[in-house]
Write a protein that holds these residues in place. Structure first.
Motif, short mmCIF file in Angstrom:
data_model
loop_
_atom_site.label_atom_id
_atom_site.label_comp_id
_atom_site.label_asym_id
_atom_site.label_seq_id
_atom_site.Cartn_x
_atom_site.Cartn_y
_atom_site.Cartn_z
N SER A 34 17.14 -17.95 39.85
CA SER A 34 18.14 -18.08 41.01
C SER A 34 18.61 -16.25 41.01
O SER A 34 17.97 -15.56 40.11
N GLY A 35 19.16 -15.82 41.98
CA GLY A 35 19.40 -14.27 42.10
C GLY A 35 18.20 -13.66 42.53
O GLY A 35 17.20 -14.16 42.66
N ARG A 36 18.53 -12.64 43.28
CA ARG A 36 17.68 -11.44 43.55
C ARG A 36 17.13 -10.31 42.52
O ARG A 36 18.00 -9.89 41.89
N LEU A 37 16.00 -9.87 42.56
CA LEU A 37 15.57 -8.96 41.67
C LEU A 37 14.92 -7.90 42.43
O LEU A 37 14.38 -7.87 43.74
N LEU A 38 15.26 -6.32 42.26
CA LEU A 38 14.83 -5.36 42.77
C LEU A 38 13.80 -4.55 41.65
O LEU A 38 14.63 -4.24 40.65
N ASP A 39 12.76 -4.16 42.19
CA ASP A 39 11.85 -3.22 41.30
C ASP A 39 11.84 -1.80 42.20
O ASP A 39 10.78 -1.92 42.86
N LEU A 40 12.65 -0.95 41.56
CA LEU A 40 12.36 0.34 42.17
C LEU A 40 11.50 1.44 41.62
O LEU A 40 11.49 1.61 40.65
N GLY B 87 9.04 -14.68 39.51
CA GLY B 87 9.10 -16.19 39.62
C GLY B 87 10.31 -16.46 38.84
O GLY B 87 10.87 -17.79 38.59
N HIS B 88 11.28 -15.71 38.33
CA HIS B 88 12.34 -15.81 37.68
C HIS B 88 13.53 -15.46 38.47
O HIS B 88 14.78 -15.42 38.02
N GLY B 89 13.51 -15.34 39.92
CA GLY B 89 14.42 -15.16 40.91
C GLY B 89 14.17 -15.73 42.11
O GLY B 89 12.79 -16.21 42.47
N THR B 90 15.16 -15.94 43.03
CA THR B 90 14.78 -16.46 44.26
C THR B 90 13.99 -15.50 45.12
O THR B 90 13.19 -16.24 46.17
N GLU B 91 14.15 -14.14 44.97
CA GLU B 91 13.47 -13.27 45.79
C GLU B 91 13.36 -11.98 44.85
O GLU B 91 14.09 -11.66 44.27
N ALA B 92 12.31 -11.54 44.97
CA ALA B 92 12.09 -10.10 44.46
C ALA B 92 11.84 -9.10 45.54
O ALA B 92 10.83 -9.63 46.52
N VAL B 93 12.17 -8.00 45.46
CA VAL B 93 11.85 -6.67 46.44
C VAL B 93 11.11 -5.72 45.33
O VAL B 93 11.86 -5.15 44.33
N GLY B 94 10.05 -5.37 45.84
CA GLY B 94 9.20 -4.08 45.34
C GLY B 94 9.32 -3.01 46.01
O GLY B 94 8.78 -3.00 47.22
N MET B 95 9.86 -1.93 45.87
CA MET B 95 10.12 -0.87 46.76
C MET B 95 9.49 0.48 46.11
O MET B 95 9.58 0.68 44.86
N HIS C 105 -2.37 -8.08 44.56
CA HIS C 105 -2.05 -8.49 43.10
C HIS C 105 -1.26 -9.79 43.26
O HIS C 105 -1.46 -10.86 42.38
N ALA C 106 -0.25 -9.66 43.93
CA ALA C 106 0.91 -10.87 44.03
C ALA C 106 0.21 -12.10 44.44
O ALA C 106 0.15 -13.28 44.34
N ALA C 107 -0.67 -11.65 45.80
CA ALA C 107 -1.32 -12.95 46.38
C ALA C 107 -2.37 -13.56 45.47
O ALA C 107 -2.42 -14.69 45.56
N ALA C 108 -2.97 -12.63 44.92
CA ALA C 108 -4.16 -13.21 43.94
C ALA C 108 -3.48 -14.12 42.90
O ALA C 108 -4.01 -15.11 42.48
N GLY C 109 -2.19 -13.92 42.52
CA GLY C 109 -1.61 -14.70 41.30
C GLY C 109 -0.70 -15.65 42.17
O GLY C 109 0.03 -16.42 41.12
N LYS C 110 -0.76 -15.83 43.39
CA LYS C 110 0.23 -16.77 44.15
C LYS C 110 1.65 -16.67 43.94
O LYS C 110 2.40 -17.60 43.79
N VAL C 111 1.96 -15.23 43.62
CA VAL C 111 3.18 -15.02 43.87
C VAL C 111 3.69 -14.84 45.24
O VAL C 111 3.39 -13.67 45.69
N GLY C 112 4.51 -15.56 46.01
CA GLY C 112 4.69 -15.44 47.25
C GLY C 112 6.24 -14.97 47.55
O GLY C 112 6.66 -15.03 48.72
N ASN C 113 7.07 -14.87 46.69
CA ASN C 113 8.68 -14.80 47.10
C ASN C 113 8.94 -13.00 46.68
O ASN C 113 10.10 -12.74 46.40
N PRO D 18 19.51 -4.46 51.67
CA PRO D 18 21.01 -5.35 51.84
C PRO D 18 21.33 -6.25 50.64
O PRO D 18 20.21 -6.57 50.09
N GLY D 19 22.44 -6.52 50.45
CA GLY D 19 22.79 -7.47 49.50
C GLY D 19 22.89 -6.83 48.10
O GLY D 19 22.57 -5.61 48.02
N ARG D 20 23.06 -7.96 47.12
CA ARG D 20 23.16 -7.51 45.81
C ARG D 20 22.00 -7.91 45.05
O ARG D 20 21.52 -8.95 45.24
#
Length: 161
Positions: free
Chosen positions: A38-44, A57-65, A78-86, A101-103
């Motif tokens: 659960s929860g959102r992740l941000l990689d700045l 895979g350890h959050g509901t959504e990840a944002v890579g910025m 790389h995400a597509a190749a690893g079937k990481v879709g969130n 937006p959001g926390r």
């Protein structure tokens, strides 16, 4: 070609040659921050996704910025190749952080904090990170023998869980 930034055209090289992080590191982050899916992740400053993809895979959504489009293209591949879709890949730098937006439960920065306006980033993140969330700054340097002012500040923070 990209916008001509410092890292323009280096995405493929980063993806191929930039060292990743060991499994024990990810296990520790997941445990310390209670990443339970659960929860959102941000990689700045996400680069090619060395932190984003394994943590997604350890959050509901990840944002890579990242400010460099070439890095985001490689990360998405790389995400597509690893079937990481969130994961949502966002072009932007630390100055654009307020547009997210959001926390977030967890914000990570891998080998990128030194490129940022550190005071501004930390001020913004104080309102962005959930109360029970946290910030991980992963770097190759040794914080135990810090040499820069920002490392001295981090050294003064508690690392207990």
């Amino acid at each position: 070609m990209t916008n001509g930034g410092l890292f323009a055209g280096t995405g493929a090289f980063y993806a191929r040659f930039r060292p990743g992080y060991p499994k024990v590191f990810f296990d520790d982050v997941i445990r310390r921050f209670g990443l339970d899916g659960s929860g959102r992740l941000l990689d700045l400053g996400c680069g090619t996704g060395q932190l984003t993809i394994p943590l997604a895979g350890h959050g509901t959504e990840a944002v890579g910025m990242d400010p460099e489009p070439d890095m985001l293209t490689e990360a998405a591949q790389h995400a597509a190749a690893g079937k990481v879709g969130n994961v949502t890949w966002v072009r932007g730098g630390s100055a654009d952080l307020s547009r997210q937006p959001g926390r977030f439960r967890l914000v990570t920065m891998g080998r990128s904090f030194h490129w940022m306006d550190r005071e501004q980033v930390l001020r913004t993140l104080a309102d962005t990170v959930e109360d029970r969330g946290g910030l991980v700054i992963a770097d190759d340097g040794c914080l135990a023998r810090s040499t820069t002012p920002w490392q001295h500040i981090i050294e003064g923070c508690s690392t207990s869980s």
